[in-house]
Enzyme design. Structure first.
Site, mmCIF file in Angstrom:
data_model
loop_
_atom_site.group_PDB
_atom_site.id
_atom_site.type_symbol
_atom_site.label_atom_id
_atom_site.label_comp_id
_atom_site.label_asym_id
_atom_site.label_seq_id
_atom_site.Cartn_x
_atom_site.Cartn_y
_atom_site.Cartn_z
ATOM 1 N N ASP A 13 35.524 51.333 43.262
ATOM 2 C CA ASP A 13 36.124 51.061 44.580
ATOM 3 C C ASP A 13 34.958 50.810 45.546
ATOM 4 O O ASP A 13 33.798 51.024 45.202
ATOM 5 C CB ASP A 13 36.958 52.270 45.039
ATOM 6 C CG ASP A 13 37.579 52.061 46.417
ATOM 7 O OD1 ASP A 13 38.175 50.994 46.647
ATOM 8 O OD2 ASP A 13 37.445 52.946 47.286
ATOM 9 N N SER A 14 35.297 50.380 46.754
ATOM 10 C CA SER A 14 34.257 50.159 47.764
ATOM 11 C C SER A 14 33.704 51.484 48.302
ATOM 12 O O SER A 14 32.701 51.485 49.009
ATOM 13 C CB SER A 14 34.846 49.352 48.915
ATOM 14 O OG SER A 14 35.970 50.050 49.436
ATOM 15 N N TYR A 45 35.391 46.225 51.799
ATOM 16 C CA TYR A 45 35.770 44.946 51.173
ATOM 17 C C TYR A 45 36.872 44.247 51.980
ATOM 18 O O TYR A 45 36.954 43.032 52.007
ATOM 19 C CB TYR A 45 36.351 45.183 49.769
ATOM 20 C CG TYR A 45 35.397 45.625 48.687
ATOM 21 C CD1 TYR A 45 34.015 45.621 48.864
ATOM 22 C CD2 TYR A 45 35.899 46.034 47.446
ATOM 23 C CE1 TYR A 45 33.168 46.032 47.832
ATOM 24 C CE2 TYR A 45 35.059 46.432 46.418
ATOM 25 C CZ TYR A 45 33.700 46.434 46.614
ATOM 26 O OH TYR A 45 32.869 46.829 45.591
ATOM 27 N N GLY A 46 37.740 45.067 52.575
ATOM 28 C CA GLY A 46 39.008 44.547 53.097
ATOM 29 C C GLY A 46 38.925 43.610 54.274
ATOM 30 O O GLY A 46 39.906 42.946 54.613
ATOM 31 N N CYS A 76 40.971 49.616 43.465
ATOM 32 C CA CYS A 76 40.891 49.050 44.817
ATOM 33 C C CYS A 76 41.852 47.863 44.869
ATOM 34 O O CYS A 76 41.708 46.925 44.070
ATOM 35 C CB CYS A 76 39.453 48.603 45.082
ATOM 36 S SG CYS A 76 39.250 47.713 46.630
ATOM 37 N N CYS A 187 46.328 50.636 49.816
ATOM 38 C CA CYS A 187 44.860 50.700 49.720
ATOM 39 C C CYS A 187 44.585 52.077 49.144
ATOM 40 O O CYS A 187 45.228 53.063 49.559
ATOM 41 C CB CYS A 187 44.233 50.564 51.110
ATOM 42 S SG CYS A 187 42.486 51.066 51.200
ATOM 43 N N THR A 188 43.664 52.155 48.194
ATOM 44 C CA THR A 188 43.482 53.431 47.497
ATOM 45 C C THR A 188 42.893 54.526 48.388
ATOM 46 O O THR A 188 42.921 55.702 48.023
ATOM 47 C CB THR A 188 42.605 53.237 46.244
ATOM 48 O OG1 THR A 188 41.385 52.594 46.644
ATOM 49 C CG2 THR A 188 43.316 52.402 45.205
HETATM 50 N N1 DGL Z 1 40.116 51.041 48.783
HETATM 51 C C1 DGL Z 1 40.208 49.639 48.972
HETATM 52 C C2 DGL Z 1 41.612 49.117 48.627
HETATM 53 O O1 DGL Z 1 42.330 49.728 47.846
HETATM 54 C C3 DGL Z 1 39.773 48.991 50.236
HETATM 55 C C4 DGL Z 1 38.851 49.551 51.193
HETATM 56 C C5 DGL Z 1 37.910 48.507 51.769
HETATM 57 O O2 DGL Z 1 38.274 47.828 52.740
HETATM 58 O O3 DGL Z 1 36.816 48.385 51.237
HETATM 59 O O4 DGL Z 1 42.007 48.082 49.086
#
Ligand code: DGL
Length: 259
Positions: A13-14, A45-46, A76, A187-188
């Site tokens: 994940d990020s 990442y988002g 993620c 989102c996780t």
């Molecule tokens: N945990 C990530 C997800 O499930 C996103 C978090 C991020 O923006 O990096 O989308």
């Protein structure tokens, strides 16, 4: 790449979000050995462009194979929508499991529900999500709620209290008081603020996330490939890696996992 039973299962994940998936994986597969990669150097990442997340994920995949992994769980939603298809094309023999917002169980739990889907801007803008919600045309009112900035709040260690409540009040204010039946945590990171979401809406609103379904799918793929671990473990074996080298990230991973 260690494509045998002794290889480790990678969870990526990020940041700390994928821990909500790792805890389900451990519950279902306590005998596996895990590497948890928190890509804090490239987080979040988002709010990035799809191509950027794709190239970050391809780099992460190469790095994981060098560490000896037999399967990858992309824990993620954002990275899944941006990169999983290409990762599978590149490594067709490796079980690569992604996660998507749990819209299906949320819709199927009701008769024409109103479902709010909290996720990152990139997840909600991606083709994968558009196609997913099209499947429920005429069966539900689905309201996407982009939550830029929420992962950063969780990464800084806040899972309840004023900072979280203020953020949620702002996002849920967008609903204009509309009656909601279900909330999908797409989102996780967001399962860690589930209590605060429940508090906002009250007990009558049901909350869904994809962690358990993803863990079940990972187990199915690992078993189907004949890669399940033969060992029996008393305590889960997990190596935590943060790509930024920031130890606060791995400490928070431990804390959120309850170790
Ligand atoms: N945990 C990530 C997800 O499930 C996103 C978090 C991020 O923006 O990096 O989308």
């Amino acid at each position: 790449m260690e494509q045998n039973k002794n290889g480790r299962v990678a969870v990526i994940d990020s940041g700390v979000g994928g821990i909500s998936v790792l805890r389900e994986l451990i519950r279902l597969m306590p005998n596996e050995k895990y590497i948890y990669l928190a890509d804090s150097k490239n987080a979040p990442y988002g709010t990035k462009a799809k191509d950027e997340v794709l190239s970050i994920m391809l780099e992460n995949t190469d790095r994981l194979f060098k560490l000896g992994v037999k399967a990858i769980v992309v824990a993620c939603n954002t990275a899944t929508s941006a990169a999983v298809r290409v990762m599978r094309e590149k490594y067709p023999d490796v079980p690569i499991v992604g996660i998507e917002p749990a819209v299906k169980p949320a819709v199927e739990a009701f008769d024409f529900p109103t479902v709010a889907v909290m996720a990152t801007p990139l997840t909600l803008a991606e083709e994968k999500f558009i196609t997913l919600i099209k499947r429920f045309d005429g069966r539900a009112d689905i309201i996407p709620l982009p939550c830029a900035g929420l992962m950063e709040i969780i990464e800084s260690g806040h899972t309840d209290g004023e900072v979280v409540d203020t953020y949620l009040n702002k996002v849920f204010g967008e609903l204009g008081g509309k009656k909601i039946d279900a909330v999908v945590l797409g989102c996780t990171h967001y399962p860690f603020v589930k209590g605060a979401v429940q508090k906002y809406f009250g007990e009558s609103v049901r909350i869904f996330d994809g962690g358990e379904g993803t863990a079940r799918e990972a187990k199915r793929r690992i078993c189907e490939s004949g890669l399940e671990s033969g060992r029996s473990a008393d305590v889960p074996e997990i190596e935590f890696i943060s790509t930024s080298g920031d130890e606060r990230v791995t400490e928070l991973c431990h804390k959120l996992l309850g170790l």
